[in-house]
Design a protein around this motif. Structure first.
Motif, mmCIF file in Angstrom:
data_model
loop_
_atom_site.group_PDB
_atom_site.id
_atom_site.type_symbol
_atom_site.label_atom_id
_atom_site.label_comp_id
_atom_site.label_asym_id
_atom_site.label_seq_id
_atom_site.Cartn_x
_atom_site.Cartn_y
_atom_site.Cartn_z
ATOM 1 N N GLU A 244 -47.943 -28.514 9.923
ATOM 2 C CA GLU A 244 -48.173 -27.617 8.787
ATOM 3 C C GLU A 244 -49.550 -27.829 8.167
ATOM 4 O OE1 GLU A 244 -44.816 -28.281 6.213
ATOM 5 O OE2 GLU A 244 -43.433 -27.332 7.638
ATOM 6 N N LYS A 245 -50.041 -29.068 8.212
ATOM 7 C CA LYS A 245 -51.375 -29.369 7.678
ATOM 8 C C LYS A 245 -52.466 -29.081 8.711
ATOM 9 C CE LYS A 245 -51.973 -32.517 4.660
ATOM 10 N NZ LYS A 245 -52.118 -33.671 3.802
ATOM 11 N N LYS A 246 -52.057 -28.611 9.884
ATOM 12 C CA LYS A 246 -52.974 -28.276 10.974
ATOM 13 C C LYS A 246 -53.744 -29.489 11.507
ATOM 14 C CE LYS A 246 -53.116 -23.423 10.012
ATOM 15 N NZ LYS A 246 -51.730 -23.269 10.125
ATOM 16 N N VAL A 247 -53.097 -30.659 11.451
ATOM 17 C CA VAL A 247 -53.665 -31.862 12.061
ATOM 18 C C VAL A 247 -53.498 -31.727 13.574
ATOM 19 C CG1 VAL A 247 -53.438 -34.368 12.300
ATOM 20 C CG2 VAL A 247 -53.169 -33.283 10.044
ATOM 21 N N LEU A 248 -54.571 -31.958 14.303
ATOM 22 C CA LEU A 248 -54.519 -31.798 15.752
ATOM 23 C C LEU A 248 -53.728 -32.932 16.397
ATOM 24 C CD1 LEU A 248 -58.164 -30.687 16.566
ATOM 25 C CD2 LEU A 248 -56.114 -29.258 16.409
ATOM 26 N N ILE A 249 -52.697 -32.553 17.122
ATOM 27 C CA ILE A 249 -51.901 -33.500 17.911
ATOM 28 C C ILE A 249 -52.609 -33.672 19.249
ATOM 29 C CG2 ILE A 249 -49.627 -33.916 18.941
ATOM 30 C CD1 ILE A 249 -49.704 -33.787 15.777
ATOM 31 N N HIS A 250 -52.594 -34.878 19.784
ATOM 32 C CA HIS A 250 -53.229 -35.119 21.083
ATOM 33 C C HIS A 250 -52.637 -34.163 22.115
ATOM 34 C CE1 HIS A 250 -54.694 -37.052 24.663
ATOM 35 N NE2 HIS A 250 -55.413 -37.889 23.926
ATOM 36 N N PRO A 251 -53.478 -33.439 22.855
ATOM 37 C CA PRO A 251 -52.940 -32.445 23.807
ATOM 38 C C PRO A 251 -52.061 -33.046 24.897
ATOM 39 C CG PRO A 251 -55.311 -32.731 24.098
ATOM 40 C CD PRO A 251 -54.931 -33.489 22.858
ATOM 41 N N ASN A 252 -52.246 -34.321 25.202
ATOM 42 C CA ASN A 252 -51.426 -34.977 26.230
ATOM 43 C C ASN A 252 -50.246 -35.734 25.649
ATOM 44 O OD1 ASN A 252 -53.208 -34.093 28.241
ATOM 45 N ND2 ASN A 252 -54.510 -35.870 27.948
ATOM 46 N N ALA A 253 -50.033 -35.626 24.331
ATOM 47 C CA ALA A 253 -48.982 -36.434 23.720
ATOM 48 C C ALA A 253 -48.270 -35.714 22.575
ATOM 49 C CB ALA A 253 -49.570 -37.752 23.239
ATOM 50 N N PRO A 254 -47.714 -34.522 22.849
ATOM 51 C CA PRO A 254 -46.913 -33.868 21.812
ATOM 52 C C PRO A 254 -45.602 -34.624 21.613
ATOM 53 C CG PRO A 254 -46.666 -32.691 23.864
ATOM 54 C CD PRO A 254 -47.703 -33.778 24.095
ATOM 55 N N LEU A 255 -44.867 -34.249 20.603
ATOM 56 C CA LEU A 255 -43.588 -34.898 20.324
ATOM 57 C C LEU A 255 -42.668 -34.772 21.529
ATOM 58 C CD1 LEU A 255 -41.897 -36.358 18.165
ATOM 59 C CD2 LEU A 255 -41.073 -34.114 17.448
ATOM 60 N N GLN A 256 -42.207 -35.909 22.024
ATOM 61 C CA GLN A 256 -41.326 -35.909 23.195
ATOM 62 C C GLN A 256 -40.558 -37.221 23.276
ATOM 63 O OE1 GLN A 256 -43.707 -36.002 26.924
ATOM 64 N NE2 GLN A 256 -45.464 -36.250 25.558
ATOM 65 N N VAL A 257 -39.451 -37.178 23.997
ATOM 66 C CA VAL A 257 -38.644 -38.371 24.228
ATOM 67 C C VAL A 257 -39.199 -39.072 25.465
ATOM 68 C CG1 VAL A 257 -36.339 -39.227 24.812
ATOM 69 C CG2 VAL A 257 -36.606 -37.352 23.168
ATOM 70 N N LYS A 258 -39.424 -40.365 25.321
ATOM 71 C CA LYS A 258 -39.982 -41.168 26.411
ATOM 72 C C LYS A 258 -38.876 -41.937 27.122
ATOM 73 C CE LYS A 258 -44.316 -40.289 25.589
ATOM 74 N NZ LYS A 258 -45.198 -39.717 26.592
ATOM 75 N N PRO A 259 -39.101 -42.319 28.388
ATOM 76 C CA PRO A 259 -38.088 -43.059 29.145
ATOM 77 C C PRO A 259 -37.723 -44.406 28.527
ATOM 78 C CG PRO A 259 -39.854 -42.299 30.604
ATOM 79 C CD PRO A 259 -40.266 -41.992 29.193
ATOM 80 N N TRP A 260 -38.582 -44.967 27.691
ATOM 81 C CA TRP A 260 -38.322 -46.271 27.080
ATOM 82 C C TRP A 260 -37.541 -46.162 25.784
ATOM 83 C CZ3 TRP A 260 -43.106 -44.592 28.697
ATOM 84 C CH2 TRP A 260 -43.932 -44.030 27.732
ATOM 85 N N GLY A 261 -36.934 -44.999 25.519
ATOM 86 C CA GLY A 261 -36.024 -44.859 24.391
ATOM 87 C C GLY A 261 -36.691 -44.577 23.056
#
Length: 116
Positions: free
Chosen positions: A79-96
């Motif tokens: 909402e604040k338009k902070v740039l998220i790393h293009p290779n690391a959007p919110l996601q579930v990782k295999p390490w829990g």
């Protein structure tokens, strides 16, 4: 025994660092010692040291920050338009962990994670 860790990251320009962390990420300033800056958000502190010659493309500064409400934090940043790393959007990782990352003005990598 050990209680907290306060990472120290390089900054080229204190004004740009303050703008990003205070305005975009809602940190507060603890202290400004000229070439050394201390910032806080909730229960974490990040310290910054002046490194004017830093080449951001070769900076390997990284911090992993745990949170207890990653979905809300992610939405706030969007909402604040902070740039998220293009290779690391919110996601579930295999390490829990559910996590995402962003880069500050000096290319310090900030990764936010929450245990599932």
């Amino acid at each position: 025994m050990l209680l907290h860790v306060n990472p120290k990251l390089p900054m080229r320009n204190k004004t740009a660092t303050k703008k990003f962390y205070l305005d975009d990420l809602n940190f507060t300033e603890i202290a400004d010692y000229g070439d050394y800056l201390l910032l806080r958000k909730d229960d974490i502190e990040i310290h910054f040291f002046e490194f004017k010659e830093l080449d951001p493309k070769t900076n390997y500064g990284q911090v992993y920050i745990r949170t207890n409400n990653i979905d809300e934090w992610y939405q706030t940043l969007l909402e604040k338009k902070v740039l998220i790393h293009p290779n690391a959007p919110l996601q579930v990782k295999p390490w829990g962990q559910k996590e995402f990352s962003l880069l500050d003005p000096d290319h310090n990598l900030l990764t936010f994670g929450q245990s599932l």
